[in-house]
Design a protein around this motif. Structure first.
Motif, PDB file in Angstrom:
ATOM      1  N   PHE A  76      25.775 128.719 -11.568  1.00  0.00           N
ATOM      2  CA  PHE A  76      24.677 128.500 -12.501  1.00  0.00           C
ATOM      3  C   PHE A  76      24.999 129.165 -13.841  1.00  0.00           C
ATOM      4  O   PHE A  76      24.810 128.587 -14.907  1.00  0.00           O
ATOM      5  CB  PHE A  76      23.364 129.048 -11.922  1.00  0.00           C
ATOM      6  N   TRP A  97      26.155 130.225  -5.836  1.00  0.00           N
ATOM      7  CA  TRP A  97      25.274 129.395  -6.663  1.00  0.00           C
ATOM      8  C   TRP A  97      24.964 130.102  -7.981  1.00  0.00           C
ATOM      9  O   TRP A  97      25.044 129.498  -9.054  1.00  0.00           O
ATOM     10  CB  TRP A  97      23.968 129.076  -5.919  1.00  0.00           C
ATOM     11  N   ASP A 141      21.857 121.769  -5.821  1.00  0.00           N
ATOM     12  CA  ASP A 141      21.369 121.808  -7.194  1.00  0.00           C
ATOM     13  C   ASP A 141      22.132 120.780  -8.016  1.00  0.00           C
ATOM     14  O   ASP A 141      23.128 120.206  -7.560  1.00  0.00           O
ATOM     15  CB  ASP A 141      21.505 123.221  -7.769  1.00  0.00           C
ATOM     16  N   SER A 176      16.294 130.499 -19.364  1.00  0.00           N
ATOM     17  CA  SER A 176      15.872 129.671 -18.232  1.00  0.00           C
ATOM     18  C   SER A 176      14.676 130.290 -17.524  1.00  0.00           C
ATOM     19  O   SER A 176      14.657 131.497 -17.266  1.00  0.00           O
ATOM     20  CB  SER A 176      17.014 129.533 -17.217  1.00  0.00           C
ATOM     21  N   ASP A 215      27.710 127.143 -15.630  1.00  0.00           N
ATOM     22  CA  ASP A 215      27.153 125.894 -16.156  1.00  0.00           C
ATOM     23  C   ASP A 215      26.274 126.180 -17.374  1.00  0.00           C
ATOM     24  O   ASP A 215      26.331 125.451 -18.368  1.00  0.00           O
ATOM     25  CB  ASP A 215      26.351 125.173 -15.068  1.00  0.00           C
ATOM     26  N   SER A 216      25.481 127.225 -17.302  1.00  0.00           N
ATOM     27  CA  SER A 216      24.610 127.585 -18.423  1.00  0.00           C
ATOM     28  C   SER A 216      25.440 127.935 -19.657  1.00  0.00           C
ATOM     29  O   SER A 216      25.129 127.491 -20.771  1.00  0.00           O
ATOM     30  CB  SER A 216      23.707 128.763 -18.043  1.00  0.00           C
TER      31      SER A 216
END
Length: 150
Positions: free
Chosen positions: A78, A74, A58, A90, A81-82
């Protein structure tokens, strides 16, 4: 005798074509189950669409996850990062597969998939695709690997 052989061959061809179409439908259903679970925020259901040790690529660091904890790792990255980029809401919007190949117990799918989200107060969209490799297991088709790109 020749007609019997021809009829048998034709019947086998039709039956194998039906099985192939069914496999394509089942592969597509697995991919859609994954996307639907992600969109609901149901990470347990999303993880269940994968093999025991998948591989994921990703756009955010560390960019590659593999092994028994790949999906959970992951998902955690995620989330980090978000949060760091103020990304909320999302959603993945899948389109018809551009390529779907089933060969025995393996499948390859390239599916255009838009990624929509809010970054702060701004609505964003990335026009991308997800490429999947799936394996047919005793539990059905499962995602062995996937990669998102835009």
């Amino acid at each position: 005798m020749g007609r019997v052989i021809f009829a048998g061959a034709l019947l086998a061809l039709v039956a194998s074509g039906s099985a192939w179409a069914s496999d394509q439908d089942d592969v597509t259903a697995t991919v859609h189950s994954f996307i639907d679970a992600i969109n609901r925020g149901d990470m347990a259901a999303a993880a269940a669409t994968h093999v025991a040790a998948p591989s994921i690529i990703d756009e955010f660091a560390p960019h590659h996850w593999t092994g028994p904890t790949a999906f959970a790792d992951w998902a955690a990255d995620f989330g980090k990062d978000s949060t760091a980029n103020k990304i909320t809401d999302s959603k993945l919007v899948p389109h018809n597969a551009k390529r779907l190949t089933v060969e025995a117990d393996h499948a390859y799918v390239v599916m255009p998939t838009d990624y929509t989200f809010r970054q702060g107060t701004k609505t964003m969209i990335e026009y991308g695709s997800i490429t999947y490799a799936l394996d047919k297991t005793t539990a059905g088709w499962r995602i062995a690997a996937w990669s998102y790109s835009w």
